[in-house]
Design an enzyme around this catalytic site. Sequence first.
Site, PDB file in Angstrom:
ATOM      1  N   TYR A 123      50.240  48.403  35.046  1.00  0.00           N
ATOM      2  CA  TYR A 123      49.650  47.751  36.220  1.00  0.00           C
ATOM      3  C   TYR A 123      50.587  47.898  37.420  1.00  0.00           C
ATOM      4  CZ  TYR A 123      47.943  43.705  38.953  1.00  0.00           C
ATOM      5  OH  TYR A 123      47.471  42.860  39.920  1.00  0.00           O
ATOM      6  N   SER A 147      50.482  44.217  44.535  1.00  0.00           N
ATOM      7  CA  SER A 147      50.843  43.011  43.790  1.00  0.00           C
ATOM      8  C   SER A 147      52.353  42.812  43.818  1.00  0.00           C
ATOM      9  CB  SER A 147      50.402  43.115  42.321  1.00  0.00           C
ATOM     10  OG  SER A 147      50.992  42.080  41.545  1.00  0.00           O
ATOM     11  N   GLY A 196      35.245  44.873  44.069  1.00  0.00           N
ATOM     12  CA  GLY A 196      35.568  43.663  43.327  1.00  0.00           C
ATOM     13  C   GLY A 196      35.251  42.418  44.122  1.00  0.00           C
ATOM     14  N   ASN A 230      40.024  46.170  46.576  1.00  0.00           N
ATOM     15  CA  ASN A 230      40.422  44.910  45.954  1.00  0.00           C
ATOM     16  C   ASN A 230      40.332  44.911  44.441  1.00  0.00           C
ATOM     17  OD1 ASN A 230      40.745  41.815  45.948  1.00  0.00           O
ATOM     18  ND2 ASN A 230      38.720  42.094  45.032  1.00  0.00           N
ATOM     19  N   ALA A 272      52.814  50.199  37.927  1.00  0.00           N
ATOM     20  CA  ALA A 272      52.823  51.607  38.362  1.00  0.00           C
ATOM     21  C   ALA A 272      51.640  51.884  39.278  1.00  0.00           C
ATOM     22  CB  ALA A 272      52.778  52.527  37.145  1.00  0.00           C
ATOM     23  N   ALA A 273      50.485  51.364  38.882  1.00  0.00           N
ATOM     24  CA  ALA A 273      49.281  51.570  39.704  1.00  0.00           C
ATOM     25  C   ALA A 273      49.410  50.839  41.034  1.00  0.00           C
ATOM     26  CB  ALA A 273      48.047  51.090  38.947  1.00  0.00           C
ATOM     27  N   LYS A 274      49.920  49.617  41.003  1.00  0.00           N
ATOM     28  CA  LYS A 274      50.042  48.839  42.237  1.00  0.00           C
ATOM     29  C   LYS A 274      51.137  49.400  43.149  1.00  0.00           C
ATOM     30  CE  LYS A 274      46.729  45.895  41.758  1.00  0.00           C
ATOM     31  NZ  LYS A 274      45.525  45.976  42.631  1.00  0.00           N
TER      32      LYS A 274
HETATM   33  N1  LIG Z   1      45.117  36.874  41.008  1.00  0.00           N
HETATM   34  C1  LIG Z   1      46.393  37.204  41.122  1.00  0.00           C
HETATM   35  O1  LIG Z   1      47.340  36.447  40.755  1.00  0.00           O
HETATM   36  C2  LIG Z   1      46.772  38.532  41.708  1.00  0.00           C
HETATM   37  C3  LIG Z   1      48.107  38.778  41.964  1.00  0.00           C
HETATM   38  C4  LIG Z   1      48.463  40.005  42.519  1.00  0.00           C
HETATM   39  C5  LIG Z   1      47.503  40.957  42.810  1.00  0.00           C
HETATM   40  N2  LIG Z   1      46.203  40.687  42.526  1.00  0.00           N
HETATM   41  C6  LIG Z   1      45.217  41.734  42.854  1.00  0.00           C
HETATM   42  O2  LIG Z   1      44.216  41.206  43.714  1.00  0.00           O
HETATM   43  C7  LIG Z   1      42.970  41.879  43.472  1.00  0.00           C
HETATM   44  C8  LIG Z   1      41.888  40.857  43.173  1.00  0.00           C
HETATM   45  O3  LIG Z   1      42.308  40.139  42.032  1.00  0.00           O
HETATM   46  P1  LIG Z   1      41.544  38.792  41.571  1.00  0.00           P
HETATM   47  O4  LIG Z   1      42.574  37.957  40.914  1.00  0.00           O
HETATM   48  O5  LIG Z   1      40.725  38.246  42.682  1.00  0.00           O
HETATM   49  O6  LIG Z   1      40.560  39.398  40.460  1.00  0.00           O
HETATM   50  P2  LIG Z   1      39.251  38.765  39.779  1.00  0.00           P
HETATM   51  O7  LIG Z   1      39.279  39.152  38.343  1.00  0.00           O
HETATM   52  O8  LIG Z   1      39.125  37.335  40.117  1.00  0.00           O
HETATM   53  O9  LIG Z   1      38.074  39.592  40.472  1.00  0.00           O
HETATM   54  C9  LIG Z   1      38.033  40.952  40.198  1.00  0.00           C
HETATM   55  C10 LIG Z   1      36.775  41.500  40.796  1.00  0.00           C
HETATM   56  O10 LIG Z   1      36.706  42.874  40.453  1.00  0.00           O
HETATM   57  C11 LIG Z   1      35.481  43.131  39.816  1.00  0.00           C
HETATM   58  N3  LIG Z   1      35.659  44.191  38.832  1.00  0.00           N
HETATM   59  C12 LIG Z   1      36.551  44.230  37.818  1.00  0.00           C
HETATM   60  N4  LIG Z   1      36.411  45.374  37.116  1.00  0.00           N
HETATM   61  C13 LIG Z   1      35.390  46.064  37.704  1.00  0.00           C
HETATM   62  C14 LIG Z   1      34.746  47.301  37.457  1.00  0.00           C
HETATM   63  N5  LIG Z   1      35.104  48.086  36.431  1.00  0.00           N
HETATM   64  N6  LIG Z   1      33.747  47.693  38.281  1.00  0.00           N
HETATM   65  C15 LIG Z   1      33.367  46.915  39.317  1.00  0.00           C
HETATM   66  N7  LIG Z   1      33.919  45.735  39.613  1.00  0.00           N
HETATM   67  C16 LIG Z   1      34.925  45.320  38.803  1.00  0.00           C
HETATM   68  C17 LIG Z   1      35.057  41.817  39.198  1.00  0.00           C
HETATM   69  O11 LIG Z   1      33.661  41.796  39.023  1.00  0.00           O
HETATM   70  C18 LIG Z   1      35.521  40.849  40.284  1.00  0.00           C
HETATM   71  O12 LIG Z   1      34.550  40.817  41.335  1.00  0.00           O
HETATM   72  C19 LIG Z   1      43.237  42.836  42.320  1.00  0.00           C
HETATM   73  O13 LIG Z   1      43.513  44.127  42.841  1.00  0.00           O
HETATM   74  C20 LIG Z   1      44.495  42.274  41.657  1.00  0.00           C
HETATM   75  O14 LIG Z   1      45.237  43.292  41.010  1.00  0.00           O
HETATM   76  C21 LIG Z   1      45.789  39.502  41.990  1.00  0.00           C
HETATM   77  C1  LIG Z   2      51.507  37.605  40.801  1.00  0.00           C
HETATM   78  C2  LIG Z   2      51.584  38.915  40.114  1.00  0.00           C
HETATM   79  C3  LIG Z   2      53.003  39.068  39.560  1.00  0.00           C
HETATM   80  C4  LIG Z   2      50.619  39.000  38.951  1.00  0.00           C
HETATM   81  C5  LIG Z   2      50.630  38.040  38.038  1.00  0.00           C
HETATM   82  C6  LIG Z   2      49.776  38.110  36.930  1.00  0.00           C
HETATM   83  C7  LIG Z   2      48.800  38.984  36.875  1.00  0.00           C
HETATM   84  C8  LIG Z   2      47.886  38.983  35.728  1.00  0.00           C
HETATM   85  O1  LIG Z   2      46.657  39.155  35.963  1.00  0.00           O
HETATM   86  O2  LIG Z   2      48.381  38.797  34.606  1.00  0.00           O
HETATM   87  C9  LIG Z   2      48.536  39.902  37.948  1.00  0.00           C
HETATM   88  O3  LIG Z   2      47.453  39.367  38.710  1.00  0.00           O
HETATM   89  C10 LIG Z   2      49.766  40.175  38.784  1.00  0.00           C
HETATM   90  O4  LIG Z   2      49.330  40.757  39.980  1.00  0.00           O
END
Ligand SMILES: NC(=O)c1ccc[n+]([C@@H]2O[C@H](COP(=O)([O-])OP(=O)(O)OC[C@H]3O[C@@H](n4cnc5c(N)ncnc54)[C@H](O)[C@@H]3O)[C@@H](O)[C@H]2O)c1
Ligand SMILES: CC(C)C1=CC=C(C(=O)O)[C@@H](O)[C@H]1O
Length: 240
Positions: free
Chosen positions: A140, A128, A10, A76, A142-144
């Site tokens: 989500y 997360s 990702g 990621n 559960a997976a995290k």
């Molecule tokens: N943004 C948040 O608030 C937040 C909070 C908690 C946890 N997270 C976790 O952090 C990580 C990154 O999140 P983000 O917000 O940067 O996400 P994002 O959507 O900005 O980026 C996701 C990336 O994953 C890639 N991707 C998605 N599905 C794919 C697939 N099937 N095959 C290949 N690539 C794929 C996308 O191309 C992108 O590069 C994730 O694991 C997310 O669960 C994010």
């Molecule tokens: C910050 C965390 C609780 C979170 C908020 C919202 C999400 C969403 O994509 O709706 C997720 O990124 C999750 O990790």
Amino acid sequence: MQQRTFLITGASKGIGRALSERLAAAGHHVVGLARRADDPSFPGTLISVDLSDRHATDQVLTELTQRFAFDGVVNNVGFIRLGKLGEIDLDDLEDALALNLRPAVQTVQAALPGMRARGWGRVVNLSSLVVLGVAERSTYAAAKSAMISFTRTWALELARTGITVNAIAPGPVETEMFRENTAAGSEAEKRFLAMVPMNRLGKPDELAASIAFLLSEEASFITGQTLFVDGGASIGRAPL
Ligand SMILES: NC(=O)c1ccc[n+]([C@@H]2O[C@H](COP(=O)([O-])OP(=O)(O)OC[C@H]3O[C@@H](n4cnc5c(N)ncnc54)[C@H](O)[C@@H]3O)[C@@H](O)[C@H]2O)c1
Ligand SMILES: CC(C)C1=CC=C(C(=O)O)[C@@H](O)[C@H]1O
């Protein structure tokens, strides 16, 4: 500083892209996996693969481990579909487990022989804040939560190999994924901000900095840990 080669899933957007930029700027080589790889500005090698496709992912990893000696893996990629209990779509459950978890096992198992042989390695799994309980995110969360269990289990198994395994649990971060379900100025955003003592969203590079530290030489005595990078949102909610 020793140049390292890191595999990031990702990697094209959000936290993964910020991490790729940060690691490349520090002199490391980044190999990123994402659905689209048509971005010449990516600061490393960007490979297109649908990580939800088990066989395509296996094939890409087989090719990449013949080309690169990976020193670390950052799991990621994330997938979320909202759903209240009573309305949970079982396909969403299966998809959440498949995309959040399966690629993590595939990438680490592909890179593990080389890391073991060199006696040095790093694994960082993205979890997360939702693991502490956020409504409408059962599948989500559960997976995290499983990502944290992967982290602790793998850390124990690899503790004497020079390979550390840790997790980062972000709070709300300004990325495309976050915004898919939480529009700027929405009531949902206000609810998330109310959870955060710092009263702001995280920046992707703030998460990248924490991941980069866990990938570094300096983090060599840290393993099996989950670091909440969340503006204080987990205070009073996470077990000590
Ligand atoms: N943004 C948040 O608030 C937040 C909070 C908690 C946890 N997270 C976790 O952090 C990580 C990154 O999140 P983000 O917000 O940067 O996400 P994002 O959507 O900005 O980026 C996701 C990336 O994953 C890639 N991707 C998605 N599905 C794919 C697939 N099937 N095959 C290949 N690539 C794929 C996308 O191309 C992108 O590069 C994730 O694991 C997310 O669960 C994010
Ligand atoms: C910050 C965390 C609780 C979170 C908020 C919202 C999400 C969403 O994509 O709706 C997720 O990124 C999750 O990790």
